[in-house]
Design a protein around this motif. Structure first.
Motif, short mmCIF file in Angstrom:
data_model
loop_
_atom_site.label_atom_id
_atom_site.label_comp_id
_atom_site.label_asym_id
_atom_site.label_seq_id
_atom_site.Cartn_x
_atom_site.Cartn_y
_atom_site.Cartn_z
N ARG B 12 0.85 -1.19 0.00
CA ARG B 12 0.00 0.00 0.00
C ARG B 12 0.88 1.23 0.00
N PHE B 13 0.54 2.19 -0.84
CA PHE B 13 1.13 3.53 -0.75
C PHE B 13 0.04 4.41 -0.19
N GLY B 14 0.16 4.78 1.06
CA GLY B 14 -0.91 5.56 1.68
C GLY B 14 -2.17 4.72 1.71
N SER B 38 0.75 -0.93 -18.19
CA SER B 38 1.44 0.09 -17.41
C SER B 38 0.68 0.39 -16.12
N GLY B 39 1.42 0.47 -15.03
CA GLY B 39 0.79 0.82 -13.75
C GLY B 39 0.20 -0.35 -13.01
N CYS B 40 0.42 -1.58 -13.48
CA CYS B 40 -0.20 -2.72 -12.81
C CYS B 40 0.60 -3.17 -11.60
N GLY B 41 1.80 -2.62 -11.41
CA GLY B 41 2.56 -2.96 -10.21
C GLY B 41 3.77 -3.83 -10.46
N LYS B 42 4.18 -3.98 -11.69
CA LYS B 42 5.35 -4.82 -12.00
C LYS B 42 6.59 -4.31 -11.29
N SER B 43 6.86 -3.01 -11.47
CA SER B 43 8.07 -2.45 -10.88
C SER B 43 8.00 -2.51 -9.36
N THR B 44 6.83 -2.21 -8.83
CA THR B 44 6.68 -2.22 -7.38
C THR B 44 6.98 -3.62 -6.84
N LEU B 45 6.45 -4.62 -7.49
CA LEU B 45 6.67 -5.99 -7.05
C LEU B 45 8.16 -6.33 -7.10
N ASP B 158 14.40 -4.67 -14.67
CA ASP B 158 13.18 -3.90 -14.83
C ASP B 158 13.19 -3.22 -16.19
N GLU B 159 12.47 -3.75 -17.12
CA GLU B 159 12.39 -3.23 -18.48
C GLU B 159 13.76 -2.79 -19.00
N PRO B 160 14.73 -3.69 -19.02
CA PRO B 160 16.09 -3.25 -19.33
C PRO B 160 16.27 -2.83 -20.79
N THR B 191 8.72 -6.65 -18.21
CA THR B 191 8.64 -6.03 -19.53
C THR B 191 7.19 -5.80 -19.86
N HIS B 192 6.90 -4.90 -20.78
CA HIS B 192 5.55 -4.95 -21.32
C HIS B 192 5.60 -5.27 -22.81
N ASP B 193 6.76 -5.77 -23.20
CA ASP B 193 6.93 -6.19 -24.58
C ASP B 193 6.59 -7.68 -24.70
N1 LIG Z 1 6.08 5.72 -4.34
C1 LIG Z 1 4.82 5.60 -4.76
N2 LIG Z 1 3.83 6.26 -4.14
C2 LIG Z 1 2.55 6.16 -4.54
N3 LIG Z 1 2.15 5.39 -5.58
C3 LIG Z 1 3.09 4.71 -6.25
C4 LIG Z 1 4.47 4.78 -5.88
N4 LIG Z 1 5.17 3.98 -6.72
C5 LIG Z 1 4.26 3.46 -7.58
N5 LIG Z 1 3.02 3.88 -7.29
C6 LIG Z 1 1.79 3.50 -7.99
O1 LIG Z 1 1.73 2.12 -8.02
C7 LIG Z 1 1.18 1.65 -9.24
C8 LIG Z 1 2.11 0.63 -9.86
O2 LIG Z 1 3.30 1.24 -10.22
P1 LIG Z 1 4.48 0.45 -10.91
O3 LIG Z 1 5.59 1.41 -11.12
O4 LIG Z 1 4.77 -0.76 -10.13
O5 LIG Z 1 3.82 0.07 -12.30
P2 LIG Z 1 4.46 -0.75 -13.50
O6 LIG Z 1 3.64 -1.96 -13.66
O7 LIG Z 1 5.91 -0.91 -13.30
O8 LIG Z 1 4.17 0.22 -14.71
P3 LIG Z 1 5.11 0.56 -15.97
O9 LIG Z 1 4.88 -0.52 -16.96
O10 LIG Z 1 4.53 1.85 -16.44
O11 LIG Z 1 6.50 0.67 -15.48
C9 LIG Z 1 0.98 2.87 -10.11
O12 LIG Z 1 -0.39 3.18 -10.10
C10 LIG Z 1 1.78 3.93 -9.43
O13 LIG Z 1 1.16 5.18 -9.60
#
Ligand SMILES: Nc1ncnc2c1ncn2[C@@H]1O[C@H](COP(=O)(O)OP(=O)(O)OP(=O)(O)O)[C@@H](O)[C@H]1O
Ligand SMILES: [Mg+2]
Lengths: 288, 383
Positions: B12-14, B38-45, B158-160, B191-193
């Motif tokens: 959770r972010f906030g 994009s934005g599904c959380g790949k990078s976060t994970l 991460d999407e290198p 990746t999203h490729d």
């Molecule tokens: N530090 C943060 N604070 C608040 N929200 C965040 C933070 N980092 C990421 N998010 C949110 O978390 C969600 C997932 O982000 P993430 O970067 O993991 O996406 P992604 O799958 O890697 O997308 P992309 O393909 O665009 O890189 C997004 O909606 C983003 O706005």
């Protein structure tokens, strides 16, 4: 098709060029004017320092026979060196401590922000809006009680605190521009927070840190309010030295100017030598 | 040797929940690809696995050890960032040797290790250069080299390749696959490729809105997507979806009436279907075949000739259907075409978006990248 297009666009691009040129010329003229207006008092002060006392109060003129009379008088009267050394110690000392405190503060604000970070920054800056004379009496009393009056240490403490908000603010903006990835890569490579700052953040934001430091040195060097009120002789810096020419025997413009010129000369030279660095630092965020 | 397990990971972010309870198993020496919009959380994970972001809830295990509270450098991982994140003030050698410098490794040893990695990546002539004097592909290789010298048990990417041009991307893709074989390491790749995911992965994890939609081999996801999202996401051009009505359920498949009126029996398991179920038929553009006797028809709106193939965009009621046809079909725009499909190539989705399970497994569905090699190559499948 291509011929046609180039034929029609050519004249337009020439006029475009011309208007761009005149625009640039106007900006140059404007820039020079502003610079001259800002520089004029300094120029006049330097000029007056080379006049005799009587020429100094005569009608303003650019034509006069220069003399080193005032400089000799100023030199004869009191030890410039002592004041200058105090200025150096106080300006560099306070800048060192301000950076020492501000770097960790700016790091945490830039890279580990919380909801209140913006507020904290604004609050820090707001302390600069308070007129210093408002806290003169308490600070004077505290300094007297702990024996900091007329000491370099006392001035360094005051100047450090005085410049801290601006130094933190500037470093914060530089640090914010630093790509976070690089620090994270460092963390993956096993860097501790200290190593991260020391090996990555500081080298990469050096221009910004240098210009912040220079600004802090200049502000401390030119500060007169606290130095006049908290020092008398032992720790008095060059600002006090200048002031000493205005009091007992009335105003002596030429000597005052000569003393002032000598007081600001070091910082002027430092500023001149580092102007590239300064400009780069001050526009760091804008042009990168 | 490295395995990775995620148990009920959330982030959770906030107040916004970005990762909503993810379970995942990564085997030793596996090449796992995270894909998703994009934005599904790949990078976060990935950042949580790396230790750059803490997990709000759940456990991360490497080789069975819970490492939630272990610092990023002590997890035995190395990460390659999308932006490369090279240290701009250090030479290539400095960049690659930085981790060892921090660890206090003596200079000669450091140099030897850097040289070894540089050899794998053909970076030897560039060791004294600063990153700004390198091309994009070279920077990418330095970033990978920096990861290699750390000798990690798991590589994170991460999407290198997303900052590289198309030709270089193909080359790096092949190089990365080769590297995976050479280093015998576990790799996790975001990746999203599509093509990167399909060609490099042993296992693809499809993410959507912070949840795992499906995990499987590239061929399994392609032939047996478990829901409409995965079906639409994997494969390019996108799968076509048509509304159909249920006519009957038999042991051999589910009977549906197509928009044009024709009927087909699709070999999927419909035992749990209700009589009034609304269904959607999914057929990939490459599985639609032009056929005068075909049950479907429509008017060609756009026709794109790619040489070897021709994409036809056909208006059928409200849908624009994509057909990948032969390179030299003679149709023109506004012609009406008839087409059909082999029932075993079609998918059926219920109103909940879930696919009805196929009755026959596709013969290649279990295939991984390593199985594509001839019998001469050494087997690297984990036991
Ligand atoms: N530090 C943060 N604070 C608040 N929200 C965040 C933070 N980092 C990421 N998010 C949110 O978390 C969600 C997932 O982000 P993430 O970067 O993991 O996406 P992604 O799958 O890697 O997308 P992309 O393909 O665009 O890189 C997004 O909606 C983003 O706005
Ligand atoms: Mg991302």
């Amino acid at each position: 098709m291509t011929i046609l297009r180039s034929a029609t666009t050519a004249p337009r691009s020439v006029t475009g060029l011309r208007s761009a040129q005149s625009k640039r010329a106007m900006i140059t003229v404007l820039g020079w004017s502003v610079a001259l207006v800002i520089f004029f008092p300094i120029f006049w002060m330097i000029l007056t320092g080379f006049k005799t006392e009587s020429a100094a109060i005569a009608d303003p003129t650019l034509i006069f026979s220069p003399t080193l009379e005032s400089y000799q008088a100023v030199q004869a009267r009191s030890g410039y060196t002592r004041f200058a050394l105090n200025s150096v110690a106080v300006a560099f000392g306070s800048t060192f401590f301000a950076l020492l405190l501000a770097i960790p503060a700016a790091y945490s604000m830039a890279f580990l922000p919380t909801k209140r970070t913006k507020g904290t920054l604004l609050w820090m800056l707001s302390t600069k809006m308070l007129p210093p004379v408002g806290v003169l009496v308490p600070i004077y009393l505290i300094f007297r009680d702990v024996g900091l009056l007329d000491t370099r240490t006392g001035l360094i403490i005051i100047y450090t605190l005085m410049n801290l908000p601006i130094v933190v603010w500037m470093l914060y903006t530089f640090f914010k521009d630093m790509p976070k990835d690089i620090l994270e890569a460092g963390r993956m490579d096993g860097a501790s927070t200290f190593q991260e700052v020391f090996f990555l953040l500081l080298p990469l934001t050096l221009p910004g840190i240098a210009s912040t430091g220079l600004l802090s040195i200049i502000l401390s060097w030119n500060e007169a309010f606290w130095s006049l009120n908290l020092t008398s002789s032992k720790a008095a810096p060059l600002t006090a030295y200048i002031a000493s020419f205005s009091s007992p025997e009335g105003l002596f413009w030429a000597k005052l100017s000569a003393a002032s010129t000598m007081a600001i000369a070091p910082i002027l030279i430092l500023g001149w030598m580092t102007q590239k660095q300064m400009v780069r630092g001050l526009t760091f965020g804008a042009v990168k | 040797m490295a395995t990775l397990q995620l148990h009920n990971i959330t982030k959770r972010f906030g107040d916004t929940e970005v990762i909503k309870g993810i379970n995942l198993e990564v085997n030793d020496r596996e090449f796992v690809v995270f894909v998703g919009p994009s934005g599904c959380g790949k990078s976060t994970l990935m950042r949580m696995i790396a230790g750059l972001e803490s997990a709000t809830d759940g456990d991360i295990l490497i080789n069975g050890q819970r490492i939630n509270d272990v610092g990023p450098a002590d997890r035995g991982l190395a990460m390659v960032f999308q932006s490369y994140a090279l240290y701009p003030h250090m030479t290539v050698e400095g960049n690659m040797g930085f981790s060892m410098r921090l660890a206090g490794v003596p200079k000669e040893e450091r140099r030897a290790k850097v040289l070894e990695a540089a050899k794998i990546l053909q970076l030897e002539p560039l060791l004294d250069r600063k990153p700004k004097a390198l091309s994009g592909g070279q920077r990418q290789r330095v970033a990978i080299g920096r990861a290699i010298v750390r000798n990690p048990s798991i590589f994170l990417f991460d999407e290198p390749l997303s900052n590289l041009d198309a030709a270089l991307r193909v080359q790096m893709r092949i190089e990365l696959a080769r590297l995976h074989d050479e280093l015998d390491a576990t790799m996790i790749y975001v990746t999203h490729d599509q093509i990167e995911a399909m060609t490099m992965a042993d296992k693809i994890v499809v993410l959507h809105d912070g949840v795992v939609e499906q995990v499987g081999s590239p061929m399994a996801l392609y032939h047996h997507p478990c829901n409409r999202f995965v079906a639409g996401f994997i494969g390019s051009p996108k799968m076509n979806f048509l509304p159909v009505t249920l006519t009957g359920v038999a042991p051999g498949g589910v009977g549906v009436r197509l928009p044009g009126g024709g009927e087909r029996s699709i070999p999927v398991d419909g035992t749990h279907l209700e009589e009034s179920a609304t269904l959607e038929l999914g057929v990939r553009p490459e599985h639609l075949v032009l056929d005068e006797q075909g049950p479907l028809s429509g008017e060609i709106k756009v026709l794109e000739r790619l040489g070897g193939q021709t994409s036809l965009y056909v208006q059928m009621n409200d849908e624009l259907i994509t057909i990948m046809a032969d390179g030299d079909v003679a149709y023109r725009v506004n012609d009406t075409v008839h087409f059909g499909f082999a029932p075993e190539r079609a998918h059926l989705f219920g109103a909940d978006g879930l696919a009805l399970p196929s009755l026959q497994q596709h013969p290649l569905a279990g295939l991984t990248r390593h199985d594509n090699r001839g019998p001469g190559a050494p087997s690297e499948e984990p036991a």
